[in-house]
Design an enzyme around this catalytic site. Structure first.
Site, mmCIF file in Angstrom:
data_model
loop_
_atom_site.group_PDB
_atom_site.id
_atom_site.type_symbol
_atom_site.label_atom_id
_atom_site.label_comp_id
_atom_site.label_asym_id
_atom_site.label_seq_id
_atom_site.Cartn_x
_atom_site.Cartn_y
_atom_site.Cartn_z
ATOM 1 N N ARG A 48 116.830 8.965 19.430
ATOM 2 C CA ARG A 48 115.671 9.611 20.173
ATOM 3 C C ARG A 48 116.176 9.711 21.750
ATOM 4 O O ARG A 48 115.856 10.315 22.502
ATOM 5 C CB ARG A 48 114.424 9.150 20.018
ATOM 6 C CG ARG A 48 113.922 9.376 18.689
ATOM 7 C CD ARG A 48 112.483 8.635 18.620
ATOM 8 N NE ARG A 48 111.822 9.183 17.641
ATOM 9 C CZ ARG A 48 110.537 8.693 16.961
ATOM 10 N NH1 ARG A 48 110.019 7.505 17.279
ATOM 11 N NH2 ARG A 48 110.074 9.408 16.012
ATOM 12 N N GLY A 78 106.002 11.302 11.214
ATOM 13 C CA GLY A 78 104.730 12.081 11.307
ATOM 14 C C GLY A 78 104.687 13.157 11.833
ATOM 15 O O GLY A 78 103.758 13.907 11.150
ATOM 16 N N GLY A 87 111.301 9.361 8.311
ATOM 17 C CA GLY A 87 112.034 8.297 8.753
ATOM 18 C C GLY A 87 112.921 8.004 7.711
ATOM 19 O O GLY A 87 114.202 7.797 8.055
ATOM 20 N N LYS A 110 104.386 6.724 -2.198
ATOM 21 C CA LYS A 110 102.841 6.874 -2.526
ATOM 22 C C LYS A 110 102.541 8.373 -2.463
ATOM 23 O O LYS A 110 102.806 9.007 -1.443
ATOM 24 C CB LYS A 110 102.137 6.175 -1.340
ATOM 25 C CG LYS A 110 102.246 4.641 -1.686
ATOM 26 C CD LYS A 110 100.905 3.811 -1.480
ATOM 27 C CE LYS A 110 100.502 4.140 0.072
ATOM 28 N NZ LYS A 110 100.574 3.157 0.935
HETATM 29 C C1 3PG Z 1 106.759 7.379 15.802
HETATM 30 O O1 3PG Z 1 107.807 6.958 15.891
HETATM 31 O O2 3PG Z 1 106.049 7.554 14.694
HETATM 32 C C2 3PG Z 1 106.151 7.915 17.241
HETATM 33 O O3 3PG Z 1 107.046 7.427 18.155
HETATM 34 C C3 3PG Z 1 104.753 7.803 17.510
HETATM 35 O O4 3PG Z 1 104.572 6.479 17.293
HETATM 36 P P1 3PG Z 1 103.079 5.826 16.678
HETATM 37 O O5 3PG Z 1 103.335 6.265 15.257
HETATM 38 O O6 3PG Z 1 103.220 4.493 16.961
HETATM 39 O O7 3PG Z 1 102.074 6.575 17.299
#
Ligand code: 3PG
Ligand code: MG
Length: 401
Positions: free
Chosen positions: A43, A379, A356, A206
């Site tokens: 990142r 997400g 991820g 899940k």
């Molecule tokens: C992540 O890594 O999912 C983003 O940086 C957002 O972070 P968060 O899920 O803690 O809001």
């Protein structure tokens, strides 16, 4: 209205000799053994071209901001951006000044000095107002810059002060960065009129985590290949036995709902498995769909890998989210690495990896450079595919009143 990016001439005109406030997602994973070591700098690496482009546009100062971890609105120095500041300084070959807090009184002084060209505000989430999408907090942040750049794709699904409300203070002066541009252009190849055949591979633990994306994808895909532990609730919903595999009643109910949809025939499930009597123990080949007795399913089996690869070889667009098994354990990594290898061999297909765990798996496989795009948002990439946009992108595009 179209999204404006920093590649536009108007940005260069606005940024010259001015202060540019830029939001990134520097929420990088840390090495658990030693809290101060960044485990994966992707990142940060992806932010560098945007920072350089801002400098090349002639900006007088660049004020960087990000969240880091989840300190829940309190100052907690294990979530200090200090390691990020150091890493940025190394990669840019420039000094990076980290402020004490995001609202530090000293910042105004710093902004008036000739030194400190690059300033990084301390973790925005040390202030509860950040996650509260607080207007006054956003206004205070906005006073640091004449122009705003948003490049935090990984946090664009969050409606927070620095990702959303801040746009109220940069009317016609808000631009997307280079990473945001690449993410949006890549994801749009999945979301808007994907080249067919379009095959999605969805895995992970899940069904409940992926229900929305499965429902959205079933509209546009030709095939949806399911792997990982989330395959077992689907098999159980079809009347198969799953032994002692991970399989909650809630997930079986969701799987039944999906299998009741008109597009259910697009779903492809594993026909054989790699199992074990203990979690991560000695592997047992189960050459059939049913898993019996005390066996736990931990990876897709060899026939399933062949079958999934056949679908993938014909695809023109592939989305991959979530591993096919317990890939952290070498004995159960064949399914996940098999998918990575097949995707790396596709000649004229657009391959996008998001989420991820599948990104980790691709990185581990050494095949990352062979993918068309690897999203920096977990997400965020899921929600983009579900909804076709994200709150942070909408606010940037249309502004906030
Ligand atoms: C992540 O890594 O999912 C983003 O940086 C957002 O972070 P968060 O899920 O803690 O809001
Ligand atoms: Mg997250």
């Amino acid at each position: 209205m179209a999204l404006k990016f920093i590649t536009e001439e108007s940005f260069k005109t606005l940024a010259k000799d001015k202060k540019v406030l830029a939001r990134f997602d520097f929420n990088v994973p840390m090495d658990k053994k030693d809290g101060a070591v960044i485990a994966d700098t992707t990142r940060i690496d992806e932010a560098i071209p945007t920072i350089k482009a801002i400098l090349e546009a002639g900006a007088k100062k660049v004020i960087l901001m990000s969240h880091f971890g989840r300190p829940k609105g309190k100052v907690d120095m294990q979530y200090s951006l200090e390691p990020v500041a150091k890493c940025l300084a190394e990669k840019l070959g420039m000094e990076v000044t980290l402020t004490e807090t995001a609202l530090d009184r000293g910042i105004k002084t710093l902004l008036g000095l000739n030194e400190s060209k690059i300033i990084l505000l301390q973790n925005l989430r040390f202030h509860p107002e950040e996650e509260g999408n607080d207007r006054e907090f956003a206004r205070q942040l906005s006073t640091y810059g004449d122009v705003f750049v948003f490049d935090a794709f990984g946090a664009a699904h969050r409606k927070h002060a620095s990702t959303y409300e801040i746009n109220a203070f940069f009317k016609n002066k808000a631009y997307g960065g280079l990473l945001l541009k690449r993410e949006v252009e890549s994801l749009d190849r999945i979301v808007k009129d994907p080249k067919k055949p379009f095959v999605a591979v969805v895995g992970g633990a899940k069904v409940s985590d992926k229900i929305k994306i499965i429902e959205a994808l079933l509209i546009s895909v030709d095939k949806l290949l399911i792997g990982g532990a989330m395959a077992y609730p689907f098999l159980k919903a079809q009347g198969h036995t799953v032994g002692k595999s991970l399989c909650s009643d809630e997930d079986v109910t969701l799987a039944k709902r999906i299998l009741g949809m008109p597009s259910k025939n697009k779903i492809v499930l594993p026909s054989d498995h790699l199992c074990s009597l203990t979690f991560g123990g000695e592997p047992v080949d189960v050459g059939q769909t049913n898993i019996e007795g005390d066996l736990i399913g931990l990876d897709i089996g060899p026939s399933t890998i062949v079958n999934y690869n056949d679908y993938l070889r014909n695809a023109k667009t592939v989305l991959w989210n979530g591993p096919m098994g317990l890939f952290e354990n070498k004995a159960y990594a064949k399914g996940t690495l098999g998918i990575a290898k097949t995707l790396s061999e596709l000649k004229d297909a657009f391959t996008l990896v998001g989420g991820g765990d599948s990104v980790n798996a691709v990185n581990q496989s050494g095949l990352a450079s062979k993918m068309s795009h690897i999203s920096t948002g977990g997400g965020a990439s899921l929600e983009y595919i579900e909804n076709g946009t994200l709150p942070g992108i909408q606010a940037l595009k249309f502004g906030i009143d």
